[in-house]
Motif scaffolding. Structure first.
Motif, PDB file in Angstrom:
ATOM      1  N   ILE A  37     -54.042   4.907 -14.896  1.00  0.00           N
ATOM      2  CA  ILE A  37     -52.941   4.310 -14.873  1.00  0.00           C
ATOM      3  C   ILE A  37     -52.996   3.014 -15.614  1.00  0.00           C
ATOM      4  CG2 ILE A  37     -50.670   3.647 -13.788  1.00  0.00           C
ATOM      5  CD1 ILE A  37     -51.451   5.575 -11.519  1.00  0.00           C
ATOM      6  N   PHE A  38     -52.320   2.854 -16.921  1.00  0.00           N
ATOM      7  CA  PHE A  38     -52.486   1.657 -17.414  1.00  0.00           C
ATOM      8  C   PHE A  38     -51.032   1.113 -17.833  1.00  0.00           C
ATOM      9  CE2 PHE A  38     -56.097   4.329 -18.648  1.00  0.00           C
ATOM     10  CZ  PHE A  38     -57.198   3.557 -18.529  1.00  0.00           C
ATOM     11  N   THR A  86     -55.885  -9.453 -18.776  1.00  0.00           N
ATOM     12  CA  THR A  86     -55.350  -8.264 -18.073  1.00  0.00           C
ATOM     13  C   THR A  86     -55.334  -8.136 -16.686  1.00  0.00           C
ATOM     14  OG1 THR A  86     -55.772  -7.002 -19.902  1.00  0.00           O
ATOM     15  CG2 THR A  86     -55.852  -5.635 -17.802  1.00  0.00           C
ATOM     16  N   ARG A  87     -54.460  -8.004 -15.816  1.00  0.00           N
ATOM     17  CA  ARG A  87     -54.526  -7.840 -14.260  1.00  0.00           C
ATOM     18  C   ARG A  87     -55.120  -6.656 -13.835  1.00  0.00           C
ATOM     19  NH1 ARG A  87     -48.114  -9.184 -12.823  1.00  0.00           N
ATOM     20  NH2 ARG A  87     -47.825 -10.978 -14.343  1.00  0.00           N
ATOM     21  N   LEU A  88     -55.737  -6.710 -12.713  1.00  0.00           N
ATOM     22  CA  LEU A  88     -56.354  -5.354 -12.330  1.00  0.00           C
ATOM     23  C   LEU A  88     -55.974  -5.307 -10.728  1.00  0.00           C
ATOM     24  CD1 LEU A  88     -58.659  -3.377 -13.030  1.00  0.00           C
ATOM     25  CD2 LEU A  88     -60.338  -5.006 -12.041  1.00  0.00           C
ATOM     26  N   THR A  89     -55.188  -4.188 -10.512  1.00  0.00           N
ATOM     27  CA  THR A  89     -54.257  -4.268  -9.304  1.00  0.00           C
ATOM     28  C   THR A  89     -54.446  -2.781  -8.590  1.00  0.00           C
ATOM     29  OG1 THR A  89     -52.787  -5.734 -10.479  1.00  0.00           O
ATOM     30  CG2 THR A  89     -51.954  -4.560  -8.389  1.00  0.00           C
ATOM     31  N   PRO A  90     -54.637  -2.776  -7.302  1.00  0.00           N
ATOM     32  CA  PRO A  90     -54.607  -1.430  -6.811  1.00  0.00           C
ATOM     33  C   PRO A  90     -53.248  -0.732  -6.915  1.00  0.00           C
ATOM     34  CG  PRO A  90     -55.174  -3.219  -5.076  1.00  0.00           C
ATOM     35  CD  PRO A  90     -54.638  -3.547  -6.399  1.00  0.00           C
ATOM     36  N   ALA A  91     -53.460   0.687  -7.298  1.00  0.00           N
ATOM     37  CA  ALA A  91     -52.147   1.379  -7.724  1.00  0.00           C
ATOM     38  C   ALA A  91     -51.338   1.602  -6.586  1.00  0.00           C
ATOM     39  CB  ALA A  91     -52.719   2.845  -8.245  1.00  0.00           C
ATOM     40  N   SER A  92     -50.138   1.421  -6.878  1.00  0.00           N
ATOM     41  CA  SER A  92     -48.902   1.578  -5.930  1.00  0.00           C
ATOM     42  C   SER A  92     -48.219   2.873  -6.276  1.00  0.00           C
ATOM     43  CB  SER A  92     -48.027   0.365  -5.556  1.00  0.00           C
ATOM     44  OG  SER A  92     -47.573   0.046  -7.133  1.00  0.00           O
ATOM     45  N   THR A  93     -47.064   3.063  -5.687  1.00  0.00           N
ATOM     46  CA  THR A  93     -46.186   4.110  -6.050  1.00  0.00           C
ATOM     47  C   THR A  93     -45.799   4.202  -7.398  1.00  0.00           C
ATOM     48  OG1 THR A  93     -44.926   4.062  -3.665  1.00  0.00           O
ATOM     49  CG2 THR A  93     -44.062   5.410  -5.470  1.00  0.00           C
ATOM     50  N   GLN A 130     -42.500  -6.749 -17.794  1.00  0.00           N
ATOM     51  CA  GLN A 130     -42.407  -5.400 -17.768  1.00  0.00           C
ATOM     52  C   GLN A 130     -43.574  -4.713 -18.606  1.00  0.00           C
ATOM     53  OE1 GLN A 130     -40.033  -6.905 -18.899  1.00  0.00           O
ATOM     54  NE2 GLN A 130     -38.803  -5.670 -20.581  1.00  0.00           N
ATOM     55  N   TYR A 131     -43.811  -5.705 -19.789  1.00  0.00           N
ATOM     56  CA  TYR A 131     -44.893  -5.337 -20.728  1.00  0.00           C
ATOM     57  C   TYR A 131     -46.175  -5.819 -20.509  1.00  0.00           C
ATOM     58  CZ  TYR A 131     -40.425  -3.984 -23.040  1.00  0.00           C
ATOM     59  OH  TYR A 131     -39.398  -3.452 -23.362  1.00  0.00           O
ATOM     60  N   ARG A 132     -46.492  -6.154 -19.485  1.00  0.00           N
ATOM     61  CA  ARG A 132     -47.569  -6.967 -19.079  1.00  0.00           C
ATOM     62  C   ARG A 132     -48.928  -6.002 -19.215  1.00  0.00           C
ATOM     63  NH1 ARG A 132     -44.896  -6.459 -14.094  1.00  0.00           N
ATOM     64  NH2 ARG A 132     -46.001  -5.314 -12.572  1.00  0.00           N
ATOM     65  N   SER A 133     -50.201  -6.651 -19.451  1.00  0.00           N
ATOM     66  CA  SER A 133     -51.339  -5.739 -19.557  1.00  0.00           C
ATOM     67  C   SER A 133     -52.103  -5.813 -18.046  1.00  0.00           C
ATOM     68  CB  SER A 133     -52.445  -6.549 -20.494  1.00  0.00           C
ATOM     69  OG  SER A 133     -53.560  -5.966 -20.716  1.00  0.00           O
ATOM     70  N   GLU A 134     -52.126  -4.367 -17.582  1.00  0.00           N
ATOM     71  CA  GLU A 134     -52.444  -4.403 -16.367  1.00  0.00           C
ATOM     72  C   GLU A 134     -53.121  -3.060 -16.078  1.00  0.00           C
ATOM     73  OE1 GLU A 134     -50.618  -5.144 -11.917  1.00  0.00           O
ATOM     74  OE2 GLU A 134     -49.368  -5.342 -13.373  1.00  0.00           O
ATOM     75  N   ILE A 135     -54.130  -2.791 -15.475  1.00  0.00           N
ATOM     76  CA  ILE A 135     -54.821  -1.637 -15.168  1.00  0.00           C
ATOM     77  C   ILE A 135     -54.464  -1.477 -13.508  1.00  0.00           C
ATOM     78  CG2 ILE A 135     -57.064  -0.497 -14.514  1.00  0.00           C
ATOM     79  CD1 ILE A 135     -58.011  -2.185 -17.267  1.00  0.00           C
ATOM     80  N   PHE A 136     -54.039  -0.518 -13.047  1.00  0.00           N
ATOM     81  CA  PHE A 136     -53.672  -0.152 -11.630  1.00  0.00           C
ATOM     82  C   PHE A 136     -54.801   0.866 -11.425  1.00  0.00           C
ATOM     83  CE2 PHE A 136     -49.652  -1.197 -13.545  1.00  0.00           C
ATOM     84  CZ  PHE A 136     -49.334  -2.126 -12.254  1.00  0.00           C
ATOM     85  N   VAL A 165     -45.908   1.758 -17.496  1.00  0.00           N
ATOM     86  CA  VAL A 165     -47.128   2.425 -17.210  1.00  0.00           C
ATOM     87  C   VAL A 165     -47.197   3.635 -17.963  1.00  0.00           C
ATOM     88  CG1 VAL A 165     -47.564   0.846 -15.394  1.00  0.00           C
ATOM     89  CG2 VAL A 165     -46.919   3.473 -15.060  1.00  0.00           C
ATOM     90  N   THR A 166     -48.268   4.040 -18.236  1.00  0.00           N
ATOM     91  CA  THR A 166     -48.664   5.586 -18.675  1.00  0.00           C
ATOM     92  C   THR A 166     -49.600   6.004 -17.638  1.00  0.00           C
ATOM     93  OG1 THR A 166     -48.366   4.891 -20.979  1.00  0.00           O
ATOM     94  CG2 THR A 166     -49.669   6.999 -20.353  1.00  0.00           C
ATOM     95  N   LYS A 167     -49.473   7.144 -16.982  1.00  0.00           N
ATOM     96  CA  LYS A 167     -50.204   7.700 -16.016  1.00  0.00           C
ATOM     97  C   LYS A 167     -50.978   8.799 -17.057  1.00  0.00           C
ATOM     98  CE  LYS A 167     -48.777  10.555 -12.878  1.00  0.00           C
ATOM     99  NZ  LYS A 167     -48.278  11.146 -11.581  1.00  0.00           N
ATOM    100  N   VAL A 168     -52.280   8.707 -16.813  1.00  0.00           N
ATOM    101  CA  VAL A 168     -52.974   9.554 -18.101  1.00  0.00           C
ATOM    102  C   VAL A 168     -53.661  10.792 -17.126  1.00  0.00           C
ATOM    103  CG1 VAL A 168     -54.859   9.682 -19.607  1.00  0.00           C
ATOM    104  CG2 VAL A 168     -53.148   7.886 -19.547  1.00  0.00           C
ATOM    105  N   VAL A 169     -53.738  11.933 -17.265  1.00  0.00           N
ATOM    106  CA  VAL A 169     -54.536  12.864 -16.522  1.00  0.00           C
ATOM    107  C   VAL A 169     -55.500  13.430 -17.295  1.00  0.00           C
ATOM    108  CG1 VAL A 169     -54.537  15.062 -15.452  1.00  0.00           C
ATOM    109  CG2 VAL A 169     -52.748  13.290 -15.117  1.00  0.00           C
TER     110      VAL A 169
END
Length: 161
Positions: free
Chosen positions: A7-8, A126-133, A94-100, A56-60
């Motif tokens: 998730i990015f 870039t923020r590095l954050t645990p994924a949430s919902t 809402q357009y920030r750089s973050e890796i969940f 965000v974009t959730k990538v499978v």
């Protein structure tokens, strides 16, 4: 096939989804919202900065064809990680750089890619954050450029790797 998820957040999710869905090993992608404090946020609420969410974009992806590290590298090549709270013409948190990240291994791999970029002289905010919902975005946002026939303004800017 070994299916995994990443998730990015890197600016407008339309362009990010376009770039990820054209990458080797990507099976599917969905755009939505993460990192805020409101359940079931709408695009209008996120856009109005009332929820704290990022687009965000959730990538499978098939981990037998590509790696999480490779997707992190693509993430950093399609946006400017030095810019905070926006990307190009899209300004706002809402357009920030973050890796969940979804687990400690993803966190470790993301940290390694960030360290590599910094060792090459790149600024990375870039923020590095645990994924949430993950809240799925409205249908009209899904695969936007495929629906409209347009092409995103975000693209691989420079080869950093």
């Amino acid at each position: 096939m070994k299916q995994e998820t990443a998730i990015f957040a890197c600016g407008c999710f339309w362009g990010a989804q376009y770039q990820f869905e054209h990458a080797k090993g990507v099976i599917d992608s969905v755009v939505g919202y993460m990192g805020g404090d409101k359940e079931h946020p709408t695009y209008q609420e996120v856009k109005a900065h009332t929820t704290g969410h990022a687009e965000v974009t959730k990538v499978v992806f098939d981990a037998d064809q590509t790696s999480y590290t490779d997707l992190c590298k693509l993430f950093f090549e399609i946006h400017d990680p030095a810019q905070t709270d926006g990307q190009g013409p899209d300004i706002g948190p809402q357009y920030r750089s973050e890796i969940f990240y979804l687990n400690e291994e993803q966190k470790k791999q993301a940290e390694e890619v960030i360290a590599l970029l910094r060792s090459k002289g790149y600024e990375v905010n870039t923020r590095l954050t645990p994924a949430s919902t993950f809240w799925e975005g409205e249908e009209y946002h899904q695969h936007y450029y495929d629906k409209t026939g347009g092409e995103p303004y975000c693209h691989i800017r420079t080869k950093k790797f």
